[in-house]
Design a protein around this motif. Structure first.
Motif, short mmCIF file in Angstrom:
data_model
loop_
_atom_site.label_atom_id
_atom_site.label_comp_id
_atom_site.label_asym_id
_atom_site.label_seq_id
_atom_site.Cartn_x
_atom_site.Cartn_y
_atom_site.Cartn_z
N GLY A 1 0.73 -1.24 -0.01
CA GLY A 1 -0.03 -0.17 -0.05
C GLY A 1 0.71 1.30 -0.03
O GLY A 1 2.14 1.35 0.16
N PRO A 2 0.23 2.44 -0.03
CA PRO A 2 0.95 3.75 -0.02
C PRO A 2 1.67 4.09 1.37
O PRO A 2 1.53 3.47 2.25
CB PRO A 2 -0.02 4.53 -0.30
CG PRO A 2 -1.41 3.90 0.14
CD PRO A 2 -1.41 2.61 -0.12
N ARG A 3 2.38 4.95 1.32
CA ARG A 3 3.28 5.55 2.24
C ARG A 3 2.15 5.91 3.68
O ARG A 3 1.49 6.65 3.35
CB ARG A 3 4.17 6.31 2.15
CG ARG A 3 5.05 6.90 3.20
CD ARG A 3 6.44 7.63 2.85
NE ARG A 3 7.24 6.79 2.46
CZ ARG A 3 8.41 6.76 2.21
NH1 ARG A 3 9.02 7.98 2.50
NH2 ARG A 3 9.23 5.94 1.58
N VAL A 4 2.66 5.35 4.89
CA VAL A 4 1.81 5.75 5.98
C VAL A 4 2.50 6.27 7.18
O VAL A 4 2.29 6.84 7.97
CB VAL A 4 0.78 4.87 6.51
CG1 VAL A 4 -0.40 4.34 5.41
CG2 VAL A 4 1.59 3.29 6.82
N VAL A 5 4.02 5.93 7.04
CA VAL A 5 5.06 6.43 7.88
C VAL A 5 5.72 7.96 7.27
O VAL A 5 6.38 7.59 6.43
CB VAL A 5 5.81 5.31 8.30
CG1 VAL A 5 6.94 6.06 9.46
CG2 VAL A 5 5.25 4.36 9.14
N HIS A 6 5.34 8.93 7.76
CA HIS A 6 5.77 10.04 7.03
C HIS A 6 6.99 10.90 7.92
O HIS A 6 6.91 10.65 9.04
CB HIS A 6 4.82 11.06 6.62
CG HIS A 6 3.52 10.53 5.96
ND1 HIS A 6 3.74 10.24 4.57
CD2 HIS A 6 2.41 9.87 6.27
CE1 HIS A 6 2.66 9.88 4.02
NE2 HIS A 6 2.00 9.43 5.11
N THR A 7 7.67 11.41 7.38
CA THR A 7 9.12 12.04 7.87
C THR A 7 8.52 13.57 8.05
O THR A 7 8.19 14.26 7.16
CB THR A 7 10.43 12.02 7.22
OG1 THR A 7 10.63 10.65 7.01
CG2 THR A 7 11.10 12.88 7.90
N ARG A 8 8.75 14.22 9.15
CA ARG A 8 8.53 15.50 9.57
C ARG A 8 9.93 15.86 9.60
O ARG A 8 10.49 15.80 10.80
CB ARG A 8 7.63 16.02 10.56
CG ARG A 8 6.33 15.32 10.49
CD ARG A 8 5.38 16.07 9.47
NE ARG A 8 3.95 15.69 9.49
CZ ARG A 8 3.49 15.17 8.45
NH1 ARG A 8 4.14 14.58 7.49
NH2 ARG A 8 2.30 14.65 8.42
N ARG A 9 10.55 16.58 8.48
CA ARG A 9 11.93 16.83 8.45
C ARG A 9 12.29 17.72 9.64
O ARG A 9 11.73 18.73 10.01
CB ARG A 9 12.11 17.72 7.04
CG ARG A 9 13.69 17.59 6.95
CD ARG A 9 14.02 18.08 5.64
NE ARG A 9 13.58 17.26 4.42
CZ ARG A 9 14.09 16.08 4.39
NH1 ARG A 9 15.22 15.64 4.79
NH2 ARG A 9 13.68 15.15 3.45
N GLY A 10 13.41 17.43 10.32
CA GLY A 10 13.90 18.24 11.60
C GLY A 10 13.15 17.70 12.93
O GLY A 10 13.14 18.34 13.78
N ILE A 11 11.91 17.30 12.81
CA ILE A 11 11.18 16.78 14.12
C ILE A 11 11.10 15.25 14.36
O ILE A 11 11.34 15.12 15.29
CB ILE A 11 9.52 17.44 13.61
CG1 ILE A 11 9.94 18.86 13.19
CG2 ILE A 11 8.70 17.28 14.82
CD1 ILE A 11 8.25 19.45 13.10
N GLY A 12 10.55 14.55 13.35
CA GLY A 12 10.35 12.95 13.52
C GLY A 12 9.50 12.66 12.47
O GLY A 12 9.66 12.86 11.42
N TYR A 13 8.83 11.42 13.21
CA TYR A 13 7.99 10.61 12.22
C TYR A 13 6.46 10.64 12.60
O TYR A 13 6.26 10.89 14.12
CB TYR A 13 8.56 9.29 12.10
CG TYR A 13 9.95 9.07 11.54
CD1 TYR A 13 10.18 9.13 10.29
CD2 TYR A 13 10.78 8.95 12.39
CE1 TYR A 13 11.42 8.86 9.82
CE2 TYR A 13 12.13 8.82 12.08
CZ TYR A 13 12.60 8.94 10.48
OH TYR A 13 13.78 8.80 10.25
N VAL A 14 5.51 10.40 11.61
CA VAL A 14 4.23 10.34 12.22
C VAL A 14 3.59 9.23 11.34
O VAL A 14 3.82 9.14 10.04
CB VAL A 14 3.42 11.56 11.88
CG1 VAL A 14 3.42 12.12 10.51
CG2 VAL A 14 2.09 11.50 12.32
N LEU A 15 2.57 8.59 12.04
CA LEU A 15 1.84 7.48 11.04
C LEU A 15 0.54 7.78 10.81
O LEU A 15 -0.19 8.45 11.81
CB LEU A 15 1.91 6.07 12.32
CG LEU A 15 0.86 5.05 11.41
CD1 LEU A 15 1.47 4.57 10.19
CD2 LEU A 15 0.85 3.93 12.36
N THR A 16 0.22 8.12 9.85
CA THR A 16 -1.28 8.42 9.35
C THR A 16 -1.75 7.60 8.60
O THR A 16 -1.13 7.22 7.38
CB THR A 16 -1.20 9.93 8.50
OG1 THR A 16 -0.45 9.87 7.20
CG2 THR A 16 -0.52 10.89 9.44
#
Length: 223
Positions: free
Chosen positions: A207-222
């Motif tokens: 499936g498509p990407r669900v774990v995204h990088t928030r540059r300079g902050i961290g990661y988020v699962l959406t």
């Protein structure tokens, strides 16, 4: 109609530990209240009526073992003891006194959350599976699927995905992930990147990407 949120009471005199535990248990889906000593605990047993008490042993006044007897005498709540004492006889004493589980400090938050889930699940207060979009984590078997496909995760990848799922929609830093998944905050942050990349490959195979990088902050699962 969704089932009511399980009620968890955190009893810990160390404010930083108490606040961190309460925040993460709340983020995992429970309704949380916190307090720092036995007097507040006794009041909340009647007014809050917890399903589970996370109880530090080394409290001012009456210790956690004595207070667990109060919980057992007035409530059907489960009890997880927190302590800095890791000798076998201490663990045996706590469990023999009636604790449902026992966690030694310092601990990885992911481990504590898993134990909270386990106790609540045995009490029939949480489902055996966590679902985020088309991702399903079976907390009984330790299996994970996406769109019905087995993900075949390593133990670390399972803990990482479980933590991200508990924090879904919230950005978490590499330090938070290191602390909650590995139990330490002094590892090379590249360790997180390597495991996130491996987890992404397995998730994105179905499936498509669900774990995204928030540059300079961290990661988020959406999802």
């Amino acid at each position: 109609m969704s089932p009511p949120r399980p009620r968890v009471l955190v009893v810990e005199d160390n404010e930083s530990i108490r606040v961190a535990v309460a925040a993460d248990v709340d983020a995992s889906g429970a309704l949380v209240h916190e307090c720092s000593d036995g007097r507040e605990l006794e009041k909340l047993l009647d007014s809050f009526r917890p399903d589970l008490v996370i109880l530090d042993i080394m409290l001012p006044g009456r210790d956690g073992i004595e207070l667990m007897k109060v919980v057992r005498g007035t409530s059907s709540a489960g009890v997880i003891l927190l302590t800095a004492r890791d000798a076998v006889e201490d663990r045996v004493h706590g469990l023999a006194a009636g604790a449902d589980d026992y966690v030694v400090k310092p601990f990885a938050m992911a481990e504590l959350l898993a134990r909270v889930e386990s106790v609540l699940r045995r009490m029939g207060r949480v489902p055996s599976a966590v679902t985020v979009g088309d991702i399903v984590l079976d907390t009984n078997s330790g299996d994970a699927t996406r769109g019905g496909h087995d993900l075949e995760l390593t133990t670390t990848e399972w803990r990482l995905l479980s933590y991200l799922a508990a924090q879904r929609g919230r950005t978490v830093s590499k330090t938070q992930i290191l602390t909650q998944v590995w139990g330490y905050d002094n590892y090379d942050a590249n360790l997180v990147e390597v495991h996130v990349s491996a987890l992404r490959r397995k998730l994105e195979a179905h499936g498509p990407r669900v774990v995204h990088t928030r540059r300079g902050i961290g990661y988020v699962l959406t999802a």
